[in-house]
Design a protein around this motif. Structure first.
Motif, PDB file in Angstrom:
ATOM      1  N   ALA A 223      17.650 -66.483 -44.567  1.00 50.35           N
ATOM      2  CA  ALA A 223      18.073 -65.144 -45.174  1.00 50.35           C
ATOM      3  C   ALA A 223      17.956 -64.934 -46.553  1.00 50.35           C
ATOM      4  CB  ALA A 223      19.659 -65.132 -44.978  1.00 50.35           C
ATOM      5  N   SER A 224      17.970 -66.084 -47.199  1.00 56.06           N
ATOM      6  CA  SER A 224      17.659 -65.817 -48.814  1.00 56.06           C
ATOM      7  C   SER A 224      15.982 -65.577 -48.955  1.00 56.06           C
ATOM      8  CB  SER A 224      18.182 -67.124 -49.621  1.00 56.06           C
ATOM      9  OG  SER A 224      19.349 -67.213 -49.693  1.00 56.06           O
ATOM     10  N   MET A 225      15.070 -66.011 -48.197  1.00 55.97           N
ATOM     11  CA  MET A 225      13.897 -66.055 -48.055  1.00 55.97           C
ATOM     12  C   MET A 225      13.317 -64.879 -48.021  1.00 55.97           C
ATOM     13  SD  MET A 225      10.937 -68.655 -46.271  1.00 55.97           S
ATOM     14  CE  MET A 225      12.164 -69.754 -46.045  1.00 55.97           C
ATOM     15  N   MET A 226      14.157 -64.412 -46.718  1.00 57.92           N
ATOM     16  CA  MET A 226      13.512 -63.010 -46.366  1.00 57.92           C
ATOM     17  C   MET A 226      14.139 -61.704 -47.129  1.00 57.92           C
ATOM     18  SD  MET A 226      11.745 -63.487 -43.509  1.00 57.92           S
ATOM     19  CE  MET A 226      11.186 -64.617 -44.588  1.00 57.92           C
ATOM     20  N   THR A 227      15.153 -61.855 -48.017  1.00 55.96           N
ATOM     21  CA  THR A 227      15.641 -60.939 -48.789  1.00 55.96           C
ATOM     22  C   THR A 227      15.063 -60.924 -50.400  1.00 55.96           C
ATOM     23  OG1 THR A 227      17.652 -62.038 -49.213  1.00 55.96           O
ATOM     24  CG2 THR A 227      17.795 -60.619 -47.552  1.00 55.96           C
ATOM     25  N   GLU A 228      14.790 -62.291 -50.439  1.00 54.75           N
ATOM     26  CA  GLU A 228      14.623 -62.556 -51.993  1.00 54.75           C
ATOM     27  C   GLU A 228      12.943 -62.391 -52.174  1.00 54.75           C
ATOM     28  OE1 GLU A 228      16.345 -62.551 -54.554  1.00 54.75           O
ATOM     29  OE2 GLU A 228      18.113 -62.309 -53.413  1.00 54.75           O
ATOM     30  N   VAL A 229      12.272 -62.868 -51.061  1.00 57.70           N
ATOM     31  CA  VAL A 229      10.792 -63.028 -51.308  1.00 57.70           C
ATOM     32  C   VAL A 229      10.087 -61.961 -50.473  1.00 57.70           C
ATOM     33  CG1 VAL A 229       8.827 -64.558 -50.444  1.00 57.70           C
ATOM     34  CG2 VAL A 229      11.037 -65.520 -51.458  1.00 57.70           C
ATOM     35  N   THR A 230      10.428 -61.909 -49.095  1.00 57.58           N
ATOM     36  CA  THR A 230       9.717 -60.939 -48.429  1.00 57.58           C
ATOM     37  C   THR A 230      10.329 -59.416 -48.633  1.00 57.58           C
ATOM     38  OG1 THR A 230       9.984 -62.763 -46.579  1.00 57.58           O
ATOM     39  CG2 THR A 230       9.077 -60.420 -45.939  1.00 57.58           C
ATOM     40  N   GLY A 231      11.416 -59.076 -48.929  1.00 53.98           N
ATOM     41  CA  GLY A 231      11.847 -58.058 -49.542  1.00 53.98           C
ATOM     42  C   GLY A 231      12.650 -57.097 -48.158  1.00 53.98           C
ATOM     43  N   PHE A 232      13.096 -57.858 -47.302  1.00 56.19           N
ATOM     44  CA  PHE A 232      13.893 -57.385 -46.152  1.00 56.19           C
ATOM     45  C   PHE A 232      15.301 -56.991 -46.585  1.00 56.19           C
ATOM     46  CE2 PHE A 232      10.961 -59.372 -43.202  1.00 56.19           C
ATOM     47  CZ  PHE A 232      10.784 -58.160 -42.386  1.00 56.19           C
ATOM     48  N   ALA A 233      15.802 -56.027 -46.220  1.00 54.47           N
ATOM     49  CA  ALA A 233      17.281 -55.661 -46.443  1.00 54.47           C
ATOM     50  C   ALA A 233      18.308 -56.715 -45.570  1.00 54.47           C
ATOM     51  CB  ALA A 233      17.670 -54.386 -45.829  1.00 54.47           C
ATOM     52  N   SER A 234      19.463 -57.091 -46.332  1.00 53.76           N
ATOM     53  CA  SER A 234      20.309 -58.230 -45.532  1.00 53.76           C
ATOM     54  C   SER A 234      20.738 -57.674 -44.415  1.00 53.76           C
ATOM     55  CB  SER A 234      21.521 -58.324 -46.555  1.00 53.76           C
ATOM     56  OG  SER A 234      22.270 -57.064 -46.950  1.00 53.76           O
TER      57      SER A 234
END
Length: 406
Positions: A223-234
């Motif tokens: 979750a942290s990787m996708m929101t903080e690095v990839t830029g996905f919404a939570s």
């Protein structure tokens, strides 16, 4: 395939849901008990530790029961644990409920794998095991997102009530569909423990710890990787988790079929693919499409390791497989906890949210090395046995150990 496999898969679905659904419920649980999210995270940690302790303990306590009786007892405890979690008036009673539920996890999958294997012909045993484990994989596609939605709409307790209902369905299925068995011998624990003197059993469990554990190094911080690095919404984390779960379903079913034909080659392929996928995730995590594809690959190759890893332990502990089979489920969870801890260390050291991917890749490469070493050692042992047999009578050490029906 026998309908009894469906009952086992339903039980596995419920157990998989209660294990992984907490990840989506933590904010609601923390708010409900008035605690911090890190403290609420103990609901996950205590469950993993409960599996590690409960798997061998519950298996040892159940040596005087038939496998069907043990499965019924375990599903009963699962129902009690999840109901206690749902009605808990405070955080500590909720944790107690998680421990009770966790104690059933390892023994259920360990004994269930043996029951599944006994329901079919020898050449279809890995397929039967994978079908039982399909309940666990489907839980990540359906159960976890559904549990999260129930929590958002009706509160987190509703999720555990629904899981309790799943437990009841699984229990009824086991009662009605799993064949009755004769009671086991009164004192088989000596032979059960003796299999751990076989170095191949220990090596197989080490493969499990390092191999599947590598998956959780990355997934724990997804979750942290996708929101903080990839830029996905939570809000995207729910469907990304479903993508991972879909990969698990595919990997499990495909691996089950190929494991029946060539177990070790399947293990080599799945571990190699997993190591490459985890290493690539460090780079693809910066792109939404690339990250989504890699998540699916990690799920596919990650769970493709499960049928050969579980069957390897069962084969090497063929004389008394019950405790070894349950112990291997504990090894899966120990690897998960170890990988998550190591992933947290590299993040805390300032290496970033993608650093756990390298931890997972290195763990998986180590598992592959152990698999190659174990296979080479086994070949040397067989060659040495053949030489002894050619030179004279085969001793008891060289004779295959007959399987004992527990």
């Amino acid at each position: 395939m026998p309908l009894a496999l469906l009952a086992l898969a339903i039980g596995a679905f419920g157990i998989g849901t209660t294990e992984f659904a907490v990840m989506g419920l933590l904010p609601d649980m923390a708010a409900g008990f008035g605690i911090s999210i890190p403290l609420a995270g103990y609901a996950t940690t205590i469950y993993a530790l409960g599996v590690v302790v409960g798997a061998p303990l519950m298996t040892a306590l159940g040596t005087r029961f038939t496998r069907k009786q043990m499965l019924m007892l375990l599903m009963g405890l699962f129902i009690v644990g999840n109901l206690l979690t749902g009605v808990a008036p405070n955080f500590w009673i909720m944790l107690a409920g998680r421990v009770v539920a966790a104690f059933t996890h390892g023994a259920f999958f360990g004994i269930g794998a043996l029951v599944a294997a006994d329901l079919v012909a020898p050449q279809k045993r890995a397929t039967a095991i994978s079908l039982m484990f399909s309940g666990l994989t489907i839980a990540n596609v359906v159960g976890v997102p559904a549990g999260t939605m129930l929590s958002q709409q009706f509160g987190w307790r509703t999720t555990f009530y629904a899981i309790t209902a799943l437990g009841l369905i699984g229990l009824l299925g086991i009662v009605k569909l799993v064949p009755a068995q004769r009671a086991r011998a009164a004192a088989p624990m000596g032979s059960e423990l003796a299999v751990f003197r076989n170095p191949q059993v220990g090596l197989a469990m080490l493969m499990t710890i390092l191999g599947f554990g590598g998956v959780f190094a990355a997934v724990t911080y997804l979750a942290s990787m996708m929101t903080e690095v990839t830029g996905f919404a939570s809000s995207s984390v729910i469907w990304l988790t479903a993508v991972f779960g879909l990969g698990m379903v595919i990997g499990n079913l495909v691996s089950g079929r190929f494991t029946d034909r060539a177990m070790m080659p399947m293990l080599y392929v799945s571990l190699t693919g997993l190591a490459l996928s985890l290493a690539a995730f460090t780079f693809t995590a910066h792109d939404k499409l690339g990250a989504t594809i890699t998540i699916a690959l990690i799920g596919t190759f990650g769970f493709a390791t499960v049928p050969p890893l579980q069957k390897r332990v069962m084969d090497q502990a063929a004389s008394a497989p019950t405790l070894a089979s349950a112990g291997n489920i504990a090894a899966f969870n120990f690897g998960n906890a170890l990988a998550a801890w190591l992933g947290g260390i590299v993040i805390a050291s300032g290496l970033g949210y993608t650093a756990p991917n390298w931890v997972g890749a290195l763990m998986t490469v180590a598992a592959l090395a152990v698999a190659i070493f174990a296979s080479a050692l086994e070949r040397r042992q067989k060659e040495r046995g053949s030489v002894v047999a050619a030179g004279g009578p085969v001793t008891a050490v060289d004779e295959p150990v007959p399987a004992v029906q527990n």
